[in-house]
Design an enzyme around this catalytic site. Structure first.
Site, PDB file in Angstrom:
ATOM      1  N   TRP A 157      -6.359  -2.060   7.421  1.00 54.58           N
ATOM      2  CA  TRP A 157      -7.787  -1.839   7.164  1.00 54.58           C
ATOM      3  C   TRP A 157      -8.112  -2.303   5.757  1.00 54.58           C
ATOM      4  O   TRP A 157      -7.319  -2.048   4.838  1.00 54.58           O
ATOM      5  CB  TRP A 157      -8.065  -0.339   7.299  1.00 54.58           C
ATOM      6  CG  TRP A 157      -9.469   0.104   6.976  1.00 54.58           C
ATOM      7  CD1 TRP A 157     -10.473   0.304   7.873  1.00 54.58           C
ATOM      8  CD2 TRP A 157     -10.006   0.448   5.701  1.00 54.58           C
ATOM      9  NE1 TRP A 157     -11.617   0.732   7.224  1.00 54.58           N
ATOM     10  CE2 TRP A 157     -11.352   0.826   5.881  1.00 54.58           C
ATOM     11  CE3 TRP A 157      -9.496   0.457   4.399  1.00 54.58           C
ATOM     12  CZ2 TRP A 157     -12.179   1.213   4.830  1.00 54.58           C
ATOM     13  CZ3 TRP A 157     -10.314   0.836   3.344  1.00 54.58           C
ATOM     14  CH2 TRP A 157     -11.640   1.214   3.567  1.00 54.58           C
ATOM     15  N   SER A 170      -0.021  -0.623   7.409  1.00 54.45           N
ATOM     16  CA  SER A 170      -1.025   0.396   7.106  1.00 54.45           C
ATOM     17  C   SER A 170      -1.567   0.989   8.400  1.00 54.45           C
ATOM     18  O   SER A 170      -0.796   1.514   9.197  1.00 54.45           O
ATOM     19  CB  SER A 170      -2.122  -0.211   6.228  1.00 54.45           C
ATOM     20  OG  SER A 170      -2.917   0.785   5.643  1.00 54.45           O
ATOM     21  N   MET A 171      -2.877   0.907   8.657  1.00 54.86           N
ATOM     22  CA  MET A 171      -3.384   1.491   9.895  1.00 54.86           C
ATOM     23  C   MET A 171      -2.820   0.784  11.115  1.00 54.86           C
ATOM     24  O   MET A 171      -2.729   1.370  12.197  1.00 54.86           O
ATOM     25  CB  MET A 171      -4.909   1.512   9.926  1.00 54.86           C
ATOM     26  CG  MET A 171      -5.629   0.258  10.293  1.00 54.86           C
ATOM     27  SD  MET A 171      -7.390   0.539  10.712  1.00 54.86           S
ATOM     28  CE  MET A 171      -7.262   1.391  12.289  1.00 54.86           C
ATOM     29  N   ASP A 196       2.807   3.134  -3.952  1.00 54.64           N
ATOM     30  CA  ASP A 196       1.677   2.952  -3.042  1.00 54.64           C
ATOM     31  C   ASP A 196       0.632   4.015  -3.359  1.00 54.64           C
ATOM     32  O   ASP A 196       0.831   5.195  -3.085  1.00 54.64           O
ATOM     33  CB  ASP A 196       2.152   3.063  -1.590  1.00 54.64           C
ATOM     34  CG  ASP A 196       1.094   2.645  -0.580  1.00 54.64           C
ATOM     35  OD1 ASP A 196      -0.104   2.864  -0.845  1.00 54.64           O
ATOM     36  OD2 ASP A 196       1.473   2.113   0.480  1.00 54.64           O
ATOM     37  N   HIS A 204       0.399  -0.790  -2.293  1.00 52.90           N
ATOM     38  CA  HIS A 204       0.121  -0.822  -0.856  1.00 52.90           C
ATOM     39  C   HIS A 204       0.100  -2.258  -0.343  1.00 52.90           C
ATOM     40  O   HIS A 204       0.663  -2.561   0.712  1.00 52.90           O
ATOM     41  CB  HIS A 204      -1.214  -0.128  -0.577  1.00 52.90           C
ATOM     42  CG  HIS A 204      -1.472   0.100   0.879  1.00 52.90           C
ATOM     43  ND1 HIS A 204      -0.577   0.753   1.704  1.00 52.90           N
ATOM     44  CD2 HIS A 204      -2.530  -0.250   1.670  1.00 52.90           C
ATOM     45  CE1 HIS A 204      -1.064   0.806   2.933  1.00 52.90           C
ATOM     46  NE2 HIS A 204      -2.243   0.205   2.942  1.00 52.90           N
TER      47      HIS A 204
END
Length: 272
Positions: free
Chosen positions: A29, A95-96, A223, A252
């Site tokens: 995202w 991530s997502m 992160d 991240h």
């Protein structure tokens, strides 16, 4: 342009580069498949079939009003796998996107999956809750949604600082920051907001429990967006015999800041 149609009539864009064992990437995202271009090109040049898609609502895919939940995201992956008739797949999620590929396994199993890669992933749980006190407080996600509603372009532009660790010794070019913003602004505002709720509140622990294939977990030690102790550390502990790599001071967005290291680690894992 390559697209497929989901069971609820949404057209999803995808890239399909190279030939060989398929590696299917799910993006983070608020980006799209273009975030994976380095990895797709690197692996395709080395005998792999590298595939990435734009999540519904993002990039070049359709922008429906509803459907921004992980069951639907997993169903979309299933539809892509069926459309391309894939087998012996490595699933990789950032991530997502780590939630997408994990929920796919939770819903469809590993009959077509040979391995799993979780990169800075939001699994097994992201947001803070009574049985997960390590996660960010819900007020953090409330602030993100409000920032998006007020001035999405500036919010995403400012987000690059923590995303890429620019406040912690990392550097990316102005081009990277511009590209990041361009990807984000292709998405619908509704999808961008709804996905914050999805990745903040979805519990993937039951899905993680069904992972029975070789798994690589990679996370940045610094992160600031998806903290390692609240996510990657726990995923590694839950997945039996998983391999963990921690990128020292990695942010991240280590897919960019640690691009060469990541590409080498992906190839080494795939070759095992």
């Amino acid at each position: 342009m390559s697209t497929f149609r989901t069971k609820d009539g949404v057209n999803i864009y995808y890239k399909d580069w190279g030939s060989g064992q398929p590696v299917l990437f799910s993006h983070g995202w608020p980006l799209d498949a273009d975030m994976w271009d380095s990895q797709l090109n690197f692996l395709a040049e080395r005998g792999y079939r590298a595939i990435a898609y734009d999540r519904r609502g993002f990039g070049r895919s359709d922008q429906p009003w509803e459907g921004y939940d992980y069951d639907t995201f997993a169903d979309d992956i299933h539809a892509l796998i069926e459309h391309l008739q894939l087998d012996n797949i490595t699933l990789a999620g950032f991530s997502m996107g780590g939630g997408d590929v994990t929920r796919y396994i939770g819903r469809y199993g590993t009959a077509k999956v040979t391995s799993l890669i979780l990169l800075g992933a939001v699994t097994p749980v992201f947001g803070k809750r009574d049985d997960h006190p390590e996660g960010p407080d819900q007020s953090v996600f409330d602030g993100i949604r409000e920032g998006l509603r007020q001035d999405r372009a500036q919010f995403i532009s400012d987000f690059s600082t923590s995303f890429y660790g620019l406040n912690a010794g990392q550097n990316v070019s102005e081009g990277v920051k511009t590209h990041t913003l361009n990807m984000a602004l292709l998405a619908s505002l509704k999808a961008t907001i709804d996905c914050v709720t999805a990745f903040a509140e979805t519990d993937f622990r039951a899905d993680i429990a069904k992972v029975d294939v070789p798994t690589l977990v990679i996370h940045g030690s610094n992160d600031q967006v998806v903290p390692f102790d609240a996510t990657g550390k726990l995923s590694h502990e839950m997945i039996k015999n998983s391999e963990l790599k921690i990128y020292e001071n990695g942010p991240h967005g280590f897919v960019v800041t640690h691009q060469d290291q990541l590409n080498a680690d992906l190839l080494a894992f795939l070759q095992k």
